[in-house]
Design an enzyme around this catalytic site. Structure first.
Site, PDB file in Angstrom:
ATOM      1  N   LYS A  96       3.868   0.989 -18.564  1.00 28.33           N
ATOM      2  CA  LYS A  96       2.831   0.093 -18.032  1.00 28.33           C
ATOM      3  C   LYS A  96       1.666   0.114 -19.023  1.00 28.33           C
ATOM      4  O   LYS A  96       1.140   1.175 -19.333  1.00 28.33           O
ATOM      5  CB  LYS A  96       2.344   0.579 -16.670  1.00 28.33           C
ATOM      6  CG  LYS A  96       1.101  -0.164 -16.158  1.00 28.33           C
ATOM      7  CD  LYS A  96       0.618   0.354 -14.826  1.00 28.33           C
ATOM      8  CE  LYS A  96       0.059   1.750 -14.895  1.00 28.33           C
ATOM      9  NZ  LYS A  96      -1.208   1.865 -15.671  1.00 28.33           N
ATOM     10  N   ASP A 156      -0.787   4.348  -9.068  1.00 25.33           N
ATOM     11  CA  ASP A 156      -0.112   3.443 -10.004  1.00 25.33           C
ATOM     12  C   ASP A 156       1.182   2.854  -9.447  1.00 25.33           C
ATOM     13  O   ASP A 156       1.729   1.909 -10.007  1.00 25.33           O
ATOM     14  CB  ASP A 156       0.251   4.194 -11.300  1.00 25.33           C
ATOM     15  CG  ASP A 156      -0.850   4.112 -12.342  1.00 25.33           C
ATOM     16  OD1 ASP A 156      -1.863   3.437 -12.087  1.00 25.33           O
ATOM     17  OD2 ASP A 156      -0.689   4.716 -13.414  1.00 25.33           O
TER      18      ASP A 156
END
Length: 293
Positions: free
Chosen positions: A11, A140
């Protein structure tokens, strides 16, 4: 026996503004994030009893018990849906991303486990329920469960997928230092910064690069004060002609933006030759076409 492989992509926070802090200590963010074709990989298959193993460049030092987010994800999903529906599984994690490096590796591994196990166990579970389970494991996780270009707000749990976003040529560089996210947030000088500006109407490489110039990663300065080698990584990317370079997340991984995948590959070869002990990967981000999100 059916073995399914799941990508746990890196990410990348292209921009990350810290906009406040809640009473419970969690920071509020406003972030544009993309996910790359390079990442960790999970193999999942039915087994006689639960197994979990780790291989790959960054396997050393990873816990193989309930301290690992993948194991936590498996157990949390089982608890949610009732153990009788979910027979034992063998999960093998190939760890290709550096640990504690600002690219959501552990969270992405856990998200791949949740998505993969929900499919393998044929669970009737919607995205919101998966995101709720994910959030209980880490801020997250809701982002990583989406795995497509998005804007995240709140503590990272308010996720808006983008209707369209191009693939970007990227080089990821980590000089080798693991950086503690809580330490970086502690070293932050300002916690009440303005939100991201609106995205440009036309989303191509140049428009995105120009927009990024008007944004920040508010965690970059505190992370560099803890790990000065982040500055070296950014210098190396600029020296290799990155059109734009910035640190991702809470560091220490930095990314460089390149106009094509081939230019990114050449830059990665150049950086690797100069810094053979660094983590260096050329990749592309996942794109999303109109109407796909």
């Amino acid at each position: 026996m059916e073995v399914r492989t799941w990508l746990a992509p890196a990410k990348i926070n292209l921009a990350l503004h810290v906009t406040g802090r809640r009473d419970d200590g969690y920071h509020l963010i406003d972030s544009l994030a993309v996910f790359t074709r390079f990442g960790d990989r999970l193999e999942i298959e039915p087994a006689e009893h639960d197994e979990f193993s780790v291989s790959g460049r960054y396997a050393a030092g990873l816990p193989l018990d309930g301290g690992n987010l993948v194991v936590k994800a498996r157990d949390a999903l089982r608890l949610e849906a009732g153990a009788q529906h979910m027979p034992p599984v063998a999960i093998r994690l190939e760890k290709n991303l550096p640990i504690a490096s600002g690219v959501g590796g552990g969270s992405s591994d856990a998200a791949a486990a949740l998505n993969g196990l929900a499919r393998l166990w044929k669970l009737d579970i919607d995205d919101n329920s998966l995101a709720r389970i994910g959030l209980s494991l880490g801020a997250d996780l809701p982002m990583c469960l989406k795995g497509k270009p998005l804007v995240a707000r709140g503590i990272g749990d308010e996720v808006s997928s983008l209707p369209a976003f191009p693939a970007l040529g990227l080089v990821l560089v980590n000089p080798g230092g693991a950086v503690s996210t809580p330490d970086v947030f502690k070293a932050l000088s300002s916690r009440d910064n303005e939100a991201l500006p609106p995205l440009p109407k036309r989303l191509d490489f140049h428009a995105i690069r120009n927009w990024l110039e008007t944004t920040r990663n508010d965690l970059e300065a505190p992370a560099r004060s803890i790990e000065p080698a982040i500055g070296e990584a950014l210098k190396a990317l600029k020296r290799a002609d990155a059109a734009f370079a910035r640190m991702s997340g809470s560091g220490a991984t930095c990314f460089g933006l390149f106009e094509t995948g081939n230019v990114a590959k050449r830059a990665a070869i150049e950086i690797r030759a100069r810094h053979p002990d660094w983590f260096v990967a050329a990749t592309r981000s996942m794109e999303v076409s109109d109407g796909e999100a």
